[in-house]
Write a protein that holds these residues in place. Structure first.
Motif, PDB file in Angstrom:
ATOM      1  N   LYS A  93      42.227 -87.463 -47.906  1.00 36.27           N
ATOM      2  CA  LYS A  93      43.301 -87.108 -48.825  1.00 36.27           C
ATOM      3  C   LYS A  93      44.221 -86.073 -48.192  1.00 36.27           C
ATOM      4  CE  LYS A  93      44.053 -86.008 -53.658  1.00 36.27           C
ATOM      5  NZ  LYS A  93      44.390 -84.654 -54.010  1.00 36.27           N
ATOM      6  N   TRP A  94      43.603 -85.105 -47.518  1.00 35.33           N
ATOM      7  CA  TRP A  94      44.363 -83.980 -46.990  1.00 35.33           C
ATOM      8  C   TRP A  94      44.306 -83.934 -45.469  1.00 35.33           C
ATOM      9  CZ3 TRP A  94      47.328 -81.944 -50.496  1.00 35.33           C
ATOM     10  CH2 TRP A  94      46.902 -81.850 -51.816  1.00 35.33           C
ATOM     11  N   GLU A  95      45.349 -83.408 -44.902  1.00 31.81           N
ATOM     12  CA  GLU A  95      45.281 -83.093 -43.471  1.00 31.81           C
ATOM     13  C   GLU A  95      46.065 -81.808 -43.235  1.00 31.81           C
ATOM     14  OE1 GLU A  95      46.990 -86.579 -41.696  1.00 31.81           O
ATOM     15  OE2 GLU A  95      49.025 -85.773 -41.831  1.00 31.81           O
ATOM     16  N   LEU A  96      45.821 -81.227 -42.084  1.00 30.79           N
ATOM     17  CA  LEU A  96      46.509 -79.985 -41.760  1.00 30.79           C
ATOM     18  C   LEU A  96      47.569 -80.277 -40.709  1.00 30.79           C
ATOM     19  CD1 LEU A  96      46.094 -76.911 -42.519  1.00 30.79           C
ATOM     20  CD2 LEU A  96      45.108 -76.693 -40.254  1.00 30.79           C
ATOM     21  N   GLY A  97      48.805 -80.049 -41.079  1.00 32.26           N
ATOM     22  CA  GLY A  97      49.885 -80.169 -40.098  1.00 32.26           C
ATOM     23  C   GLY A  97      49.930 -78.854 -39.344  1.00 32.26           C
ATOM     24  N   ALA A  98      49.497 -78.873 -38.092  1.00 31.39           N
ATOM     25  CA  ALA A  98      49.329 -77.619 -37.367  1.00 31.39           C
ATOM     26  C   ALA A  98      50.654 -77.103 -36.838  1.00 31.39           C
ATOM     27  CB  ALA A  98      48.352 -77.813 -36.220  1.00 31.39           C
ATOM     28  N   SER A  99      50.886 -75.826 -37.034  1.00 32.60           N
ATOM     29  CA  SER A  99      52.037 -75.221 -36.383  1.00 32.60           C
ATOM     30  C   SER A  99      51.587 -74.464 -35.141  1.00 32.60           C
ATOM     31  CB  SER A  99      52.770 -74.290 -37.352  1.00 32.60           C
ATOM     32  OG  SER A  99      51.852 -73.376 -37.892  1.00 32.60           O
ATOM     33  N   GLU A 100      50.325 -74.072 -35.146  1.00 32.55           N
ATOM     34  CA  GLU A 100      49.812 -73.383 -33.966  1.00 32.55           C
ATOM     35  C   GLU A 100      48.299 -73.564 -33.866  1.00 32.55           C
ATOM     36  OE1 GLU A 100      51.025 -69.358 -33.492  1.00 32.55           O
ATOM     37  OE2 GLU A 100      50.038 -69.228 -31.526  1.00 32.55           O
ATOM     38  N   LEU A 101      47.831 -73.667 -32.639  1.00 33.81           N
ATOM     39  CA  LEU A 101      46.397 -73.831 -32.424  1.00 33.81           C
ATOM     40  C   LEU A 101      45.957 -72.897 -31.302  1.00 33.81           C
ATOM     41  CD1 LEU A 101      44.340 -76.995 -32.403  1.00 33.81           C
ATOM     42  CD2 LEU A 101      44.311 -75.626 -30.323  1.00 33.81           C
ATOM     43  N   VAL A 102      44.892 -72.162 -31.547  1.00 30.52           N
ATOM     44  CA  VAL A 102      44.389 -71.231 -30.534  1.00 30.52           C
ATOM     45  C   VAL A 102      42.940 -71.589 -30.212  1.00 30.52           C
ATOM     46  CG1 VAL A 102      43.893 -68.797 -30.034  1.00 30.52           C
ATOM     47  CG2 VAL A 102      45.843 -69.404 -31.491  1.00 30.52           C
ATOM     48  N   ILE A 103      42.646 -71.706 -28.937  1.00 26.86           N
ATOM     49  CA  ILE A 103      41.248 -71.947 -28.557  1.00 26.86           C
ATOM     50  C   ILE A 103      40.530 -70.601 -28.551  1.00 26.86           C
ATOM     51  CG2 ILE A 103      39.682 -72.742 -26.748  1.00 26.86           C
ATOM     52  CD1 ILE A 103      41.818 -74.695 -25.863  1.00 26.86           C
ATOM     53  N   VAL A 104      39.558 -70.451 -29.447  1.00 28.95           N
ATOM     54  CA  VAL A 104      38.803 -69.191 -29.539  1.00 28.95           C
ATOM     55  C   VAL A 104      37.684 -69.196 -28.505  1.00 28.95           C
ATOM     56  CG1 VAL A 104      37.355 -67.789 -31.062  1.00 28.95           C
ATOM     57  CG2 VAL A 104      39.328 -69.009 -31.998  1.00 28.95           C
ATOM     58  N   GLY A 105      37.041 -70.339 -28.371  1.00 26.45           N
ATOM     59  CA  GLY A 105      35.959 -70.458 -27.383  1.00 26.45           C
ATOM     60  C   GLY A 105      35.976 -71.871 -26.827  1.00 26.45           C
ATOM     61  N   GLN A 106      36.350 -71.997 -25.575  1.00 32.40           N
ATOM     62  CA  GLN A 106      36.422 -73.331 -24.965  1.00 32.40           C
ATOM     63  C   GLN A 106      35.015 -73.895 -24.810  1.00 32.40           C
ATOM     64  OE1 GLN A 106      37.594 -76.124 -24.604  1.00 32.40           O
ATOM     65  NE2 GLN A 106      39.287 -75.853 -23.155  1.00 32.40           N
TER      66      GLN A 106
END
Ligand code: 4AD
Ligand code: MG
Length: 459
Positions: A91-104
């Motif tokens: 039903k829902w999704e997140l349209g990302a404006s920014e993504l940060v890798i916290v732990g690769q």
């Protein structure tokens, strides 16, 4: 509002949203990733719920370069807007404006997309909570534990704590792990040892719970128990958790009533609160689980004397490996037959021969059996073992002697029969076996996060 100060919202909360929510922060681990020309799709899971959140990252957005680096298993923070998904399946999704890798995540992450066997996952017990099945199992385990506390609290029981390190064998079965600080140990050397006394990990908090019940009335413990039984079965662990209620002025009938009510209430609560997780087990682990759980919740549990159970087994048109005989313990195959084929649900077996049971159980008038009860359930077998306790000092002392146990080392227990002894009863419920019952998990090693069994202790 600056993004640094934004509070993360759980995926559980987002998936239950009633309307779009702009500007949210979600934090979790990458479960899958799919790239197309203009977009990338990530499924992330934060453990709050079985489901994943689909995250869409446009190729021209700020997080795209980071996203391209994010591998399966990586921990990420995603900022964006929750909106209705145009795609199928969510039903829902997140349209990302920014993504940060916290732990690769290294590229050799052991939990790639395919389904893994339980055996393989047991070898990576440190990572398996990140799979759907084990995530569900451990959320459900938490729910069950809290439901147990709720149950007892509502019934006026006090939650008490028995020691983990003890000087006496509560079951008298000699299955204790000794605790010592000595590097080299020779038997009568306790005086050089830490406590100056024999010490071991407890097999049960019952005896101490009895002392507290004889003061507070109704109590329970919920704690780890340790047993050095070298039985490599799917139902035995060297370290397991046990729930042990104890009631003063109660007999065996009251004990069985409490046990039935506990199992039903906790099962109902867990199924209601963790419907989605239970659904996973019903679909992938035990087809038919939901029907079995309905019986667990709705049936009146039949009660048969051990003597009757032996008759049923003898008459059964069934070839057992061990022939059922009065005086012999019920084998797993017998317990399975009774619960899974004969009674088709939980069943209490009571009044066992005294030779099969520990010293503390109350001797019946026939002098041959004790006021013991086991609750047998489909799948997990013996879920509960309990009894009315021997409250008569002379009978108890005689039983200890008969069993070759030293009355001296139980002096404190015997004292409770000296000053204001009263009939009392209680039982122990194996918490992992309850989890097995509620999920269909077939091996106890998969019902506890880090199992301890003979010759296996990875860390
Ligand atoms: O029947 P048990 O040995 O009874 C007691 O320990 C009593 N002191 C309880 C009491 O009356 N307060 O153990 C109780 C339950 C079993 O029915 C089983 O569910 C579980 O504890 N249990 C184990 N679970 C996992 N691994 C083991 N090695 C277990 N041993 C017992
Ligand atoms: Mg037992």
């Amino acid at each position: 509002m600056s993004k640094e100060r934004r509070l993360p919202i759980s995926i559980k909360e987002l998936l239950a949203a009633r309307e779009p929510r702009p500007n949210v922060l979600v934090q979790g681990w990458v479960r899958t990733r799919r790239d197309s020309r203009d977009f990338s799709f990530l499924e992330i899971n934060d453990g709050s719920i079985l489901g994943n959140l689909q995250v869409v990252v446009a190729a021209n957005s700020k997080g795209y370069s980071a996203l391209k680096e994010a591998r399966l298993g990586a921990a990420v923070s995603v900022y964006g807007d929750l909106k209705e998904s145009l795609g199928q399946g969510q039903k829902w999704e997140l349209g990302a404006s920014e993504l940060v890798i916290v732990g690769q995540s290294d590229s050799d992450y052991p939990l790639q997309k395919k389904r893994h066997t339980d055996e393989y996952l047991r070898e990576i017990a440190h990572l398996r909570p990140r799979t759907n099945k084990y995530g569900a199992a451990f959320r459900l385990r938490s729910e069950a534990a809290l439901a147990i506390h709720d149950f007892f609290r509502a019934k006026g029981f006090f939650y008490v704590h028995a020691p983990i390190i003890t000087g006496s064998d509560a079951e008298g079965a000699g299955e204790m792990f000794q605790v010592t600080t000595l590097k080299e140990f020779s038997d009568p050397a306790f005086k050089n040892d830490f406590f100056g006394h024999y010490a071991a990990l407890t097999v049960s908090g019952q005896l101490e719970a009895e002392l507290l019940a004889l003061a507070l009335g109704k109590v329970y413990t919920f704690a780890p128990a340790f047993r050095a039984e070298n039985s490599n079965t799917a139902r035995h662990a060297a370290e397991f958790w046990m729930v042990e209620p104890e009631m003063a002025f109660a007999d065996l009938a009251a004990d069985m009533e409490l046990a039935e009510s506990l199992v039903k209430t906790v099962a109902k609560e867990v199924i209601e609160r963790r419907a989605q997780d239970v659904g996973l087990f019903n679909q992938f682990v035990e087809p038919g689980l939901e029907a079995r759980l309905r019986v667990l919740i709705e049936a009146d549990y039949p009660k048969v004397q051990y003597r009757e159970a032996i008759k049923i087994l003898t008459k059964a048109n069934k070839r057992f490996e061990f022939s059922p005989t009065f005086g012999a313990d019920l084998a797993t195959e017998h317990e399975k037959f009774l619960a899974e084929e004969y009674f088709l649900g939980p069943v209490f077996v009571y009044d066992y021969p005294k030779t099969l049971k520990p010293f503390y159980m109350r001797l019946n008038d026939d002098q041959e059996t004790v006021a013991a009860m086991d609750l047998l359930v489909p799948k997990a077998g013996e879920l509960i073992g309990g009894s009315q306790r021997e409250e008569r000092l002379d009978v108890l002392t005689a039983r200890l002697t008969e069993l070759g146990l030293k009355a001296d080392s139980y002096w404190w227990y015997l004292d409770s029969r000296r000053w204001g002894s009263a009939p009392h009863a209680g039982f122990g419920l194996g918490f992992e076996r309850l989890i097995m019952t509620l999920t269909g998990i077939a091996n106890i090693r998969d019902a506890i996060p880090f199992p301890r069994t003979p010759k296996t202790l990875a860390f």
